[in-house]
Write a protein that holds these residues in place. Structure first.
Motif, PDB file in Angstrom:
ATOM      1  N   LEU B  90       0.819  -1.183  -0.020  1.00 19.47           N
ATOM      2  CA  LEU B  90       0.147  -0.076   0.162  1.00 19.47           C
ATOM      3  C   LEU B  90       0.821   1.269  -0.251  1.00 19.47           C
ATOM      4  CD1 LEU B  90      -2.944   1.140   0.620  1.00 19.47           C
ATOM      5  CD2 LEU B  90      -2.118   1.370   2.796  1.00 19.47           C
ATOM      6  N   ALA B 136      -7.278   0.144  -1.330  1.00 17.70           N
ATOM      7  CA  ALA B 136      -8.276  -0.487  -0.663  1.00 17.70           C
ATOM      8  C   ALA B 136      -9.044  -1.470  -1.639  1.00 17.70           C
ATOM      9  CB  ALA B 136      -9.143   0.069   0.345  1.00 17.70           C
ATOM     10  N   ILE B 215     -12.694   3.699   2.754  1.00 19.38           N
ATOM     11  CA  ILE B 215     -11.524   2.801   3.002  1.00 19.38           C
ATOM     12  C   ILE B 215     -11.651   1.790   4.193  1.00 19.38           C
ATOM     13  CG2 ILE B 215      -9.262   3.267   4.192  1.00 19.38           C
ATOM     14  CD1 ILE B 215      -9.022   5.946   2.805  1.00 19.38           C
ATOM     15  N   THR B 219     -11.407  -2.069   3.263  1.00 20.33           N
ATOM     16  CA  THR B 219     -10.293  -2.713   3.993  1.00 20.33           C
ATOM     17  C   THR B 219     -11.209  -3.807   4.732  1.00 20.33           C
ATOM     18  OG1 THR B 219      -9.095  -0.609   4.189  1.00 20.33           O
ATOM     19  CG2 THR B 219      -8.344  -2.633   5.551  1.00 20.33           C
TER      20      THR B 219
END
Lengths: 237, 229
Positions: B90, B136, B215, B219
């Motif tokens: 990431l 994500a 997000i 996630t």
């Protein structure tokens, strides 16, 4: 002192009992071989040893720890070479050694590991440009870069030419001299005979026999470890 | 921390060596800017596009190939924690997107003499949130689609319509009404809005909150669905 103790290990995938009651122990400093045909449960056992899989039943202890519960702590002391794993295609040899070294608290000097495994001439070569044997050599070196107490090698010399094979044997011999415990999964009986103190013969998810190569040969009344294996497997010669 | 930094640095080096990443995250947005004669108004959208190309166009295929070729499995036998392993991916993607974004903004101002962004801090915050969000979404794609070709393809199939309908590649004003309505429901749309607001100095907090919410949701979904092999 036992470095590895496996007691009545069981692991099934659906209806297939990959490992069906495996028991063996590896002494500290010993080079221990695991042989068996494909599907005998060797790789599943190895993956339970290094904490990649959780057993359905039975206990596994490596250096006194349960790999399923304490995988990361144990990984600090373990070196692993997996069957057909790989690296990003564009990663260079020296970069891979340095990066893997930085993942361990007490790593070996990666440059020294690079020299010992004769990888310096390839230092700036990308993984994707290496030959099969060179990749195998790098993956072995990566297993050593954390300066492990126990090394688990699945398919040690597959893909290596005869010269590289003998060179690898010599380096595995060095590990024994240094007191490292080695677990060696192999299809090559000459390799097992040359390197291993003791051997476990796997069949149908169980351990068929354990002993020194000489013991297994004597027990079966055969002339070589390969013939002893075939006799234990119940194969007519 | 040493392990995390080393993994991130290694991944960034690999991205810098990948001609496709370099082209789409650096050269392509600059080309679009030239075609637009350096119009600063288009730049916030292009920033979202840079992030989306990395996070959804490249990341799903990359992760799927690491899984398929057992790179992830090999790393899983080292002491690194799985969360840090994915975290390094990431951070590398976000850093690469940030480099492309900074270059684009710098060229817009220095070469084309466009007005500098009014609220640089809010622009940076919006860009980081946008970049993390698309990554994500990329994780979710890599979690749901198992093989490399499939993950790359689905990544592209999701990304391309999204950059056109969210206003990243072309202004939403130019779209027909029904297509504009689809854009209202795409996660990249609030990102383009937030970047545009920060650029013109009318920054609002609401689009940023939406991004943060996406997000968290993505996630959680990615973590629940992701398989290491």
């Amino acid at each position: 002192m036992e470095a590895i103790e496996v007691t009545d290990l069981r692991k099934a995938y659906g209806d297939t009992h990959a490992v069906d009651g495996v028991t063996f122990a590896v002494r500290a400093g010993e080079t221990f071989g695991i042989v068996g045909h494909n599907g005998a449960g060797k790789t599943t056992t190895v993956e339970c040893l290094i904490g990649l899989r959780r057993a359905d039943a039975g206990t596994v202890r490596v250096l006194g720890e349960d790999p399923a519960r304490r995988r990361r702590a144990l990984a600090q002391r373990l070196g692993v070479q997996l069957q057909d794993s790989s690296l990003p295609e564009r990663m260079k040899v020296a970069e891979a050694l340095r990066m893997f070294g930085s993942l361990y608290r007490d790593a070996a000097d990666w440059r020294r590991v690079m020299d010992r495994w004769s990888l310096r001439p390839l230092a700036r070569k990308a993984f994707g440009d290496l030959s099969g044997g060179q990749k195998q050599r790098l993956m072995l070196a990566l297993a050593m870069v954390g300066d492990p107490e126990v090394v688990v090698l699945d398919e040690l010399t597959t893909g290596l030419d005869p010269v590289a094979r003998r060179e690898t044997w010599r380096l595995i011999g060095d590990l024994r001299t240094a007191g490292t415990t080695v677990v060696l999964v192999s299809h090559y009986f000459d390799e097992i005979e040359a390197l291993c103190d003791r051997v476990a013969v796997f069949a149908r998810g169980r351990v068929e026999a354990v002993g020194t190569p000489a013991e297994l040969i004597a027990r079966t009344g055969t002339a070589s470890l390969e013939e002893a294996y075939l006799a234990l497997e119940g194969v007519d010669r | 921390m040493k392990a995390f930094t080393a993994l991130t640095a290694a991944e960034l080096r690999l991205l810098a060596r990948d001609p496709a990443s370099l082209f789409f995250m650096v050269a392509f947005p600059l080309m679009l800017l030239v075609l637009k004669r350096g119009d600063g108004g288009a730049v916030p959208g292009y920033l979202a596009m840079i992030a989306a190309i990395g996070g959804m166009g490249a990341l799903p295929g990359l992760l799927a190939s690491y899984r398929e070729r057992k790179v992830l499995k090999r790393l899983a036998t080292t002491p690194i924690s799985p969360v840090l392993l994915l975290g390094a991916q990431l951070v590398a993607q976000v850093a690469a997107a940030l480099a492309g974004a900074v270059l684009l903004v710098a060229v817009t101002i220095t070469v084309f003499g466009a007005q500098a962004p009014a609220d640089v801090l809010m622009l940076a915050a919006a860009f980081l949130l946008c970049s993390v969000m698309v990554c994500a979404l990329g994780f979710v794609i890599a979690a749901v689609v198992r093989n490399t070709r499939g993950a790359s393809l689905i990544g592209m199939l999701v990304m391309f319509p999204m950059i056109f309908l969210s206003g990243a590649a072309v202004p939403r004003k130019a779209l027909p009404g029904s297509l504009r309505q689809i854009g209202d429901f795409l996660p990249l749309t609030p990102a383009v809005e937030a970047l545009g607001d920060a650029w013109s100095g009318t920054a609002a907090i609401f689009p940023l909150l939406i991004l943060a919410g996406i997000i968290v949701a993505a996630t959680a979904a990615g973590a629940a669905l992701f398989r290491w092999e």
